[in-house]
Write an enzyme that holds these catalytic residues in place. Sequence first.
Site, PDB file in Angstrom:
ATOM      1  N   HIS A  56       0.846  -1.200   0.000  1.00 21.31           N
ATOM      2  CA  HIS A  56       0.000   0.000   0.000  1.00 21.31           C
ATOM      3  C   HIS A  56       0.888   1.258   0.000  1.00 21.31           C
ATOM      4  CE1 HIS A  56      -3.603   2.386   1.535  1.00 21.31           C
ATOM      5  NE2 HIS A  56      -2.583   3.192   1.834  1.00 21.31           N
ATOM      6  N   GLU A  57       1.870   1.260   0.901  1.00 23.30           N
ATOM      7  CA  GLU A  57       2.786   2.410   0.995  1.00 23.30           C
ATOM      8  C   GLU A  57       3.628   2.547  -0.273  1.00 23.30           C
ATOM      9  OE1 GLU A  57       2.661   4.700   3.203  1.00 23.30           O
ATOM     10  OE2 GLU A  57       1.166   3.608   4.347  1.00 23.30           O
ATOM     11  N   HIS A  60       1.719   4.521  -2.886  1.00 21.32           N
ATOM     12  CA  HIS A  60       1.857   5.977  -2.707  1.00 21.32           C
ATOM     13  C   HIS A  60       3.240   6.431  -3.182  1.00 21.32           C
ATOM     14  CE1 HIS A  60      -1.744   6.556  -0.334  1.00 21.32           C
ATOM     15  NE2 HIS A  60      -1.355   5.731   0.610  1.00 21.32           N
ATOM     16  N   ASP A 140      -5.658   8.998   3.640  1.00 20.33           N
ATOM     17  CA  ASP A 140      -5.724   9.149   2.181  1.00 20.33           C
ATOM     18  C   ASP A 140      -7.007   9.849   1.710  1.00 20.33           C
ATOM     19  OD1 ASP A 140      -3.355   7.788   2.183  1.00 20.33           O
ATOM     20  OD2 ASP A 140      -4.282   5.841   1.822  1.00 20.33           O
TER      21      ASP A 140
END
Length: 242
Positions: A56-57, A60, A140
């Site tokens: 997930h990170e 980004h 987010d």
Amino acid sequence: MKMERNALLVGSVIGIPIRLHISLLLVVGFFALSSGAGFLWILLLALGIFGSVALHELGHSIVARLFGSYIHDIMLYPFGGVARISNMPKRPESEMLVALAGPLVSLLLALLFWILGFRLLASLNLMLFGFNLLPAFPMDGGRVFRAILSKRKGRLEATRIAATWGKYICIIFVLYGIFSPSVALIFIGIYLYFAGQTEYRLIKMEYQTDPFGTPDDLPGIEVSPPPYAKNFEKKWKDLFRS
Ligand code: ZN
């Protein structure tokens, strides 16, 4: 593998170091040893959970890098991950894409795990997707909300509104955490409450020192799922001072 910043460096993906904070190692170790579910099973589950958070990170981080940001590292904590990013894009469109990239990765992972038959990891990723999209700035969804507002109201006013909403949602998190009860949710609510206020103050300072531009040497932005680092601001300042 080496220890640095109270964390174990487990490797790097496309040049971005991935670190496991010592608190995460302790929590996983504790569960692995004390749970009746079996040591190996808990370790595999932890790998699935924190691998998902790291991806997930990375979502980004990779999109931020495309916009010219520098990614210092990704740190994994028991309640989430934090990407340390310098020079985050400030145009609303770019900011929105960076904020959406993480949840998009989680959604794709949920689908993948579902197809592979790992229902537990599928629902965890679906949770990461949904929870992070709540409009609770600085999560987010809150960043997406600010980016939309920025187009009409400007970045400063948009941040003020998003941070105010974020504050109320955090209070709901804490109350919900008390009645559930969920220690994690209480912690996340309190952390996000202050993180949102701090970020609003920083942006206000930014505007006061230079109303005609946005200098890049101010502290960067941490990204959810629930950002969770003590003394984060201070570490940023130290980083830029050296
Ligand atoms: Zn995120």
